[in-house]
Design an enzyme around this catalytic site. Sequence first.
Site: not given
Ligand code: CA
Length: 317
Positions: A49, A116, A242, A285, A300
């Site tokens: 989405l 989604h 972030d 993430d 990672d």
């Molecule tokens: Ca992040």
Amino acid sequence: MTAFFTRLPAKFGAACALSASLCLGLAVSVQAQDTYTKTKYPIVLVHGLFGFDSIGPADYFYGVPSALTRGGARVVVPSTSAANTSEVRGEQLLAQLRALRAANGTQKFNLIGHSHGAQTVRYVAAVEPALVASVLTVGGVNGGSKVADAVLAGTSATGTTPAVAAIVDAFASVISFLSGEPKLPQNSFGALSSLTTAGAANFNRRFPQAVPSVSCGQGAAQVNGIRYYSASGTRVLTNILDVTDPLLGLTGVLFGFEASDGLVSRCSSHLGTTLRDNYDWNHLDEVNQAFGLRGLFSQDPVAFYRSHANRLKTLGL
Ligand code: CA
């Protein structure tokens, strides 16, 4: 050896009908550096989405297409509506994969859907299984999201659903415009309805492939010859730098003590074989956003996608 990395415009099917050479011309050759991710079938990365294939140089799956391509995979990044129902997005993806098969003779694809994008790839696997080798959902909204439930309940109670949908449609249109796909239809209310717990349950009844039969259980590893996998994170605030973290912190509150990635609960993400459902990732993430900002000691995400491609390669897919 070479591999291709293809970004598909939304009207890919129509363009191919006009000119097969145009389709082939979309493939960009990149020199592979090793064969760790050299799967037999192309890997298709499907956004969620408010997602996009790329905006300028920024991939939605940040840094993933190039990493997979360097390892020898052929990667396809299709375009689907930033906000629409599971079925509309699924049909958009199906049309692009059919066109790619017609143009390049590719028989099957390894589908990966985030958020989604889970229902989007599951729709294709259910409707045309011959086209699909494997499915992986990451932070997939397979069981719905309490956030969608709360947004729908909140806007319904205040009678603001149409107004909010109009604003969100405009937002989704801006994303599609920035990603070079201004004509993709947006239907935020449809997207929201698909992502509620009830909407997801309705989708699961019609497309039950690899859905766990008990809550939080494992689903079938293989259905109609297609291998199904899922993975997700269970962290919310992971990196102070972030800018997307505060938003996920807000939505994450709705889950109370239930483990979630801020938008999707751990159990809701389950589909097929659950590879792991508690990575130290929040919902963004999981696609290495924003711009690779994640927890200092978290796994990672790019390595995760590479490892999955290697799994598929080992299986001959
Ligand atoms: Ca992040």
